[in-house]
Design a protein around this motif. Structure first.
Motif, short mmCIF file in Angstrom:
data_model
loop_
_atom_site.label_atom_id
_atom_site.label_comp_id
_atom_site.label_asym_id
_atom_site.label_seq_id
_atom_site.Cartn_x
_atom_site.Cartn_y
_atom_site.Cartn_z
N GLN A 86 0.84 5.37 1.20
CA GLN A 86 0.13 6.39 1.96
C GLN A 86 0.83 7.73 1.79
OE1 GLN A 86 -0.27 5.80 6.26
NE2 GLN A 86 -2.10 7.05 6.31
N ARG A 103 -0.81 12.70 5.37
CA ARG A 103 -2.13 13.10 5.86
C ARG A 103 -3.28 12.58 4.98
NH1 ARG A 103 -1.13 16.95 9.85
NH2 ARG A 103 -3.30 17.62 9.99
N LYS A 104 -3.02 11.45 4.32
CA LYS A 104 -4.05 10.83 3.50
C LYS A 104 -4.24 9.37 3.95
CE LYS A 104 -4.66 14.11 0.35
NZ LYS A 104 -5.96 14.76 0.09
N GLU A 105 -5.26 8.73 3.36
CA GLU A 105 -5.50 7.34 3.69
C GLU A 105 -4.60 6.42 2.87
OE1 GLU A 105 -7.38 9.30 1.89
OE2 GLU A 105 -8.53 8.20 0.38
N PRO A 106 -4.33 5.20 3.38
CA PRO A 106 -3.56 4.22 2.59
C PRO A 106 -4.37 3.77 1.37
CG PRO A 106 -3.73 3.58 4.90
CD PRO A 106 -4.70 4.68 4.69
N TYR A 140 0.85 -1.17 0.00
CA TYR A 140 0.00 0.00 0.00
C TYR A 140 0.89 1.23 0.00
CZ TYR A 140 -4.50 -2.28 0.98
OH TYR A 140 -5.65 -3.02 0.89
#
Lengths: 113, 113
Positions: free
Chosen positions: A38, A41-44, A36
Motif C-alpha cells: 500500500q 494515500r492509495k489502495e492496497p 499486499y
C-alpha cells in the motif's frame, strides 16, 4: 493474540539493501497467504501470493512455514520505489470466518538514496 | 477503465448526518467487501457479500447498512454519523470467496466533524 501480526517498523534502508519482513498468524487452519503493498494515500494492491514451497518474483521472495505459522517477505536490491507499507494477509478457514481476508497492521519501508 | 470504483473519494460531514458510499466493480467478480482503515492504518473487514448475499458481518454497529442490488454493486449507508466513524473506507472485490486476489477501490476518506 492478533490474528495476523507484523512488525510495524519503520524500516529505513539504503538503496541496494536487502530487507526482510516477518508475519505470524494465529489460525492454524488458514489456507491462503498474500503480501499486499500500500502506497501512501492509495489502495492496497497484491504484491504476491505465498505458496508452501516458497516463491520468488524478481527481487521479491516469499516464504511460508505452516508449522510455525510464519510468513516472510524478502526484498533484495531495494529501490526507492519500494518505499511503501507491506501488508501480510491471511485467508481464514473454517467456522463463521471462512473466506475472510485478514490484514496485518502493515510494515512501513522507506528506501533512501 | 477502473476495475473497482467507489464514490465519493472524499466526504466531510457533520455528526448525526446520514451518508452513503457507492461501489461498483466491472470485473465480473462474485464477492465484494467493505473494509475500514483507521488512523493507525489498520485495515479491518466490515462486510462481505457473495452473489448479493451477506456472508460476513464483523460486529459493525447497526448504523452501518450495506446493500447489494446486484453482484456488481455494494453500497454502504451510514446513519447518525459519529466522530469515530472518521476513516478511509475501501471497497474490494474478488473472484473467489477469500482465496484469491482482492482488488480494491481507491478508498473514500470520510471525515466527521
Amino acid at each position: 493474540r492478533k490474528e495476523v501480526e507484523q512488525d510495524p517498523g519503520p524500516f529505513n534502508v539504503p538503496e541496494g539493501a536487502t530487507v526482510a519482513f516477518n508475519c505470524t498468524y494465529s489460525n492454524s487452519a488458514s489456507q491462503s497467504f498474500f503480501w499486499y503493498r500500500q502506497d501512501c494515500r492509495k489502495e492496497p494492491k497484491l504484491l504476491m501470493s505465498v505458496y508452501s514451497s516458497g516463491n520468488e518474483d524478481g527481487r521479491f521472495t516469499a516464504q511460508l512455514n505452516r508449522a510455525s505459522q510464519y510468513i516472510s517477505l524478502l526484498i533484495r536490491d531495494s529501490k526507492l520505489s519500494d518505499s511503501a507499507t507491506y501488508l501480510c494477509v491471511v485467508n481464514n478457514a473454517g467456522g463463521t470466518s471462512y473466506g475472510k481476508l485478514t490484514f496485518g497492521q502493515g510494515t512501513i519501508l522507506t528506501v533512501h538514496p | 477503465d477502473t476495475a473497482v470504483s467507489q464514490t465519493p473519494k472524499y466526504l466531510v460531514t457533520q455528526m448525526g448526518n446520514d451518508k452513503s458510499i457507492k461501489c461498483e466493480q466491472n470485473l465480473g467478480h462474485d464477492t465484494m467487501y467493505w473494509y475500514k482503515q483507521d488512523s493507525k492504518k489498520f485495515l479491518k473487514i466490515m462486510f462481505s457479500y457473495n452473489n448479493k448475499e451477506l456472508i460476513i458481518n464483523e460486529t459493525v454497529p447497526n448504523r452501518f447498512s450495506p446493500k447489494s442490488p446486484d453482484k456488481a454493486h455494494l453500497n454502504l449507508h451510514i446513519n447518525s454519523l459519529e466522530l469515530g466513524d472518521s476513516a478511509v473506507y475501501f471497497c474490494a472485490s474478488s473472484q473467489g470467496f477469500g482465496s484469491t486476489e482482492a482488488f480494491f477501490g481507491q478508498g473514500t476518506r470520510l471525515t466527521v466533524v
